[in-house]
Motif scaffolding. Structure first.
Motif, short mmCIF file in Angstrom:
data_model
loop_
_atom_site.label_atom_id
_atom_site.label_comp_id
_atom_site.label_asym_id
_atom_site.label_seq_id
_atom_site.Cartn_x
_atom_site.Cartn_y
_atom_site.Cartn_z
N GLY A 1 54.04 -44.75 5.84
CA GLY A 1 53.08 -45.01 6.37
C GLY A 1 52.60 -45.05 7.46
N THR A 2 51.60 -44.98 7.98
CA THR A 2 50.89 -45.07 9.24
C THR A 2 50.50 -46.45 9.96
N TYR A 3 50.86 -46.77 11.29
CA TYR A 3 50.91 -48.56 11.06
C TYR A 3 50.20 -48.38 12.87
N ALA A 4 49.84 -49.45 13.34
CA ALA A 4 48.76 -49.47 13.95
C ALA A 4 49.40 -50.04 14.95
N ASP A 5 48.34 -50.46 16.59
CA ASP A 5 49.59 -51.16 17.49
C ASP A 5 51.12 -51.97 17.69
N VAL A 6 51.70 -50.52 17.74
CA VAL A 6 53.13 -50.83 17.84
C VAL A 6 53.54 -50.62 19.41
N SER A 7 54.52 -51.69 19.34
CA SER A 7 55.48 -52.56 20.25
C SER A 7 56.62 -51.37 20.03
N LEU A 8 56.92 -50.90 21.10
CA LEU A 8 58.05 -49.34 21.47
C LEU A 8 59.20 -50.08 22.35
N GLU A 9 60.25 -51.48 21.97
CA GLU A 9 60.81 -52.86 22.84
C GLU A 9 61.97 -51.42 23.40
N ASP A 10 61.85 -52.18 24.80
CA ASP A 10 63.49 -51.52 25.57
C ASP A 10 63.95 -49.47 25.06
N VAL A 11 63.10 -49.03 25.03
CA VAL A 11 63.01 -47.98 24.94
C VAL A 11 64.08 -47.25 26.71
N PRO A 12 65.10 -46.38 26.56
CA PRO A 12 66.01 -46.11 27.57
C PRO A 12 64.99 -45.65 28.63
N ILE A 13 65.62 -45.83 29.38
CA ILE A 13 64.32 -44.36 30.61
C ILE A 13 65.17 -43.88 31.49
N GLY A 14 64.85 -42.75 32.14
CA GLY A 14 65.66 -42.43 33.43
C GLY A 14 64.76 -41.75 34.25
N PRO A 15 65.77 -41.08 35.59
CA PRO A 15 63.80 -40.25 36.25
C PRO A 15 63.66 -38.87 35.91
N VAL A 16 62.98 -38.62 36.34
CA VAL A 16 62.41 -36.93 35.74
C VAL A 16 63.33 -36.13 36.19
N SER A 17 63.32 -36.16 37.45
CA SER A 17 64.06 -35.78 38.67
C SER A 17 65.24 -35.81 39.54
N ALA A 18 65.37 -34.94 40.19
CA ALA A 18 66.48 -35.69 41.69
C ALA A 18 65.61 -35.90 42.33
N GLU A 19 64.33 -35.78 42.61
CA GLU A 19 63.12 -36.35 43.67
C GLU A 19 63.43 -37.94 43.16
N GLU A 20 63.20 -38.09 42.31
CA GLU A 20 62.71 -39.62 41.87
C GLU A 20 63.97 -39.99 41.72
N ALA A 21 64.92 -39.42 41.17
CA ALA A 21 66.31 -40.43 40.88
C ALA A 21 66.28 -40.80 41.85
N GLN A 22 66.39 -39.99 43.31
CA GLN A 22 66.43 -40.47 44.75
C GLN A 22 65.67 -41.44 45.14
N PRO B 1 71.11 -44.08 34.44
CA PRO B 1 71.00 -42.81 33.98
C PRO B 1 70.52 -42.34 35.75
N LEU B 2 70.76 -42.83 37.06
CA LEU B 2 70.42 -42.35 37.92
C LEU B 2 72.29 -40.99 38.04
N GLU B 3 73.28 -41.14 37.84
CA GLU B 3 74.40 -40.84 38.22
C GLU B 3 74.04 -39.79 38.25
N LYS B 4 73.65 -38.61 37.10
CA LYS B 4 73.56 -37.30 37.03
C LYS B 4 73.08 -36.74 38.22
N PHE B 5 72.42 -37.22 39.08
CA PHE B 5 71.17 -36.71 40.01
C PHE B 5 72.22 -36.73 41.11
N CYS B 6 73.40 -37.04 41.09
CA CYS B 6 73.93 -37.38 41.82
C CYS B 6 73.03 -37.94 43.22
#
Length: 557
Positions: free
Chosen positions: A274-295, A330-335
């Motif tokens: 099925g298809t579902y509307a107005d979904v709240s996806l909670e606690d999505v794991p996030i991390g930086p997209v680049s080394a500059e963003e990680a810094q 998630p920041l660690e791998k960007f040193c």
């Protein structure tokens, strides 16, 4: 990561002639099905005769034929799911024909389901013109549980009809039915439940009591599917890390600290469900997209922590804190890099946050021992430092480098190099947690290599500490900070030493020797450890806090 999907499901109420089967207690069939489990999951003549002694072959075959009619075995005698249910519950489907009042619903997740059913008495009112096609044909042979009477279980065997055209009398209903499907991506579990109410033949509404069911969907695959679909506009889904690479700009402080974000998705599709509307996806794991963003992310987290917890911090303490807040994130791998000391205390900090400026500048300016330039330089996470040790011009300081690969034996030898220890006290607030206790075990083993009979004491905060385990490792009963210090517990860690020569001294440490991790199973005192580094400064008894002096003099045990 978690999502709850909702869908309103229309309910049809019909009166229909059907062949039903009601799950009833039949222990004699349960015994036969249990015997079949020990007979290759097959109801054979021998299996029947093993539980019904004296029954002839013809009688056993009649029993098998009846089991086949009930659907608890197939044409070859093999147990079906109904047969497995009979073996487990002593319940079997007992067929009957009649007219039934049925509440029907259908959805890709729940299938075509009979929500509830009531027997009706037949009559001769001849309302043939009101007979219409059955709007929902329920799934045959599927065990359903009534949503208003959970004790009632049944299945549809057949819908007898003329020329294959199933008719019914369509009734009116005020029934409400809403599907709630919970997806726990982290635990890889799901469950769904129906909420609402059904009208009954006696009048009034009866609340649903549907027991949760699981679909068993592959949630890892679904997360990857959504990651390349509705989640794309928020960032880049990283399949291997199970994480969303996202821009730092716009993140709240809580999202920066927890590395979790809630996403609002206008619509999602679950293939085949099925298809579902107005979904709240909670606690999505996030991390930086680049080394500059990680810094940027790393510096923001550190500055916020320092501003909230203003306290005098030596450069080594600041380095330890930075490592603590970056490692295993998630920041660690960007040193990411801790800025150099002078950059940290520049003019902007003086003007905006003078208290924070002095809390970082004073410990360096007033340090009783020279601080190596390498410690004041920028400090990068994940990059091993050279092995800086105590040298002749600095005999009262031992520096354990960040990720220098030092073993616990090497650390203890540097701290106890002047002689054979008789007594040792570790004064450390955080002797707790599985990893720290592993390090404590290694520390005890390393010290025993120097003197197997040394007495090792531990003073620590009792909150979260396992005093029995500490005693098992050290051989001495630990003491609680509250008992020893009252409300004046020290911030730093100390290692006090009494040698066999009666020489007594202490080490004031910027970090605990227990804050070192093993990366291999069955580690020993000579195993290289992953340490955040520490600086230990030797102190005479007169320089130590009073309670520590008392221990050195033999009066604080």
């Amino acid at each position: 990561m978690r999502a709850v999907l909702f869908a309103d499901i229309p309910v049809e109420r019909v009166a229909v002639f059907a062949e039903m089967a009601w799950m009833q207690r039949r222990p004699e069939l349960g015994v036969i099905c249990c015997a079949a489990r020990h007979n290759g999951n097959s109801i054979s003549v021998a299996a029947v005769q093993s539980v019904l002694p004296g029954l002839g072959d013809a009688g056993a075959r009649n029993v098998i034929s009846w089991c086949r009619t009930l659907g608890i075995c197939d044409s070859q005698g093999g147990l079906t799911s109904l047969g497995e249910d009979a073996a487990e519950r002593d319940e079997a489907p007992v067929p009957e024909q009649g007219v039934y009042d049925c509440w029907l619903a259908q959805h890709p997740l729940i299938g075509r389901r009979i929500l509830a059913v009531e027997r009706l008495s037949s009559n001769r009112d001849h309302r043939f013109e009101e007979v219409v096609a059955l709007p929902i044909v329920p799934d045959r042979g599927v065990r359903f549980r009534s949503v208003v009477d959970p004790e009632q279980r049944y299945l549809l065997r057949e819908l007898p009809s003329n020329h294959g055209q199933v008719g019914c009398l369509h009734g009116t209903t005020q029934a409400r039915c809403r599907l709630r499907w919970t997806l726990d991506f982290d635990a890889r579990k799901d469950h769904w439940q129906l909420d609402g109410a059904l009208d009954t033949s006696q009048g009034g509404m009866k609340a649903m009591q549907h027991q949760p069911e699981s679909d068993g969907i592959d949630l890892k695959r679904l997360a990857d599917l959504w990651g390349t679909g509705p989640v794309v506009k928020f960032g880049r889904w990283q399949t291997d890390e199970r994480r969303l690479a996202i821009a730092f700009q716009g993140l709240t402080e809580a999202e920066q600290d927890n590395f979790r974000k809630t996403l609002k998705l206008p619509q999602v599709e679950v293939p085949g469900k099925g298809t579902y509307a107005d979904v709240s996806l909670e606690d999505v794991p996030i991390g930086p997209v680049s080394a500059e963003e990680a810094q940027r992310w790393a510096v923001a987290r550190l500055e916020r922590h320092l501003a909230r917890n203003v306290a005098y911090r030596s450069r080594s303490e600041l380095r330890r804190l930075f490592a603590e807040r970056m490692e295993e994130t998630p920041l660690e791998k960007f040193c990411p890099t801790l800025p150099a000391h002078n950059a940290m205390i520049g003019e902007p900090l003086v003007a905006k946050k003078p208290e924070l400026f002095w809390s970082l500048a004073a410990p360096v300016d007033l340090s009783p021992h020279p601080i190596p330039q390498t410690e004041l330089d920028a400090f990068r996470i994940g990059i091993e430092e050279p092995g800086i040790e105590s040298v002749a011009k600095e005999p009262s300081v031992v520096r354990v480098p960040y990720r220098g690969g030092w073993s616990m034996r090497r650390v203890m030898e540097r701290l106890l190099t002047v002689g054979t220890p008789r007594r040792i006290l570790l004064c450390d607030r955080y002797v707790r947690g599985a990893e720290n206790l592993v390090s404590l075990k290694l520390m005890v083993q390393a010290i025993h290599l120097l003197n197997p009979s040394v007495l090792i004491d531990v003073w620590t905060d009792e909150e979260g500490a396992d005093f029995k385990q500490i005693r098992a490792l050290t051989g001495s009963a630990p003491r609680a900070y509250r008992e020893v210090f009252g409300h004046s517990a020290p911030h730093d860690r100390y290692l006090l030493v009494e040698l066999h020569t009666n020489e007594r001294f202490g080490w004031q440490m910027s970090n605990s020797p227990l804050d070192a991790r093993v990366d291999v199973p069955k580690a020993g005192p000579e195993t290289p450890l992953r340490s955040r580094g520490l600086v230990a400064v030797r102190m005479s008894a007169d320089e130590l806090p009073e309670r520590l002096r008392q221990w050195l003099s033999g009066g604080g045990r």
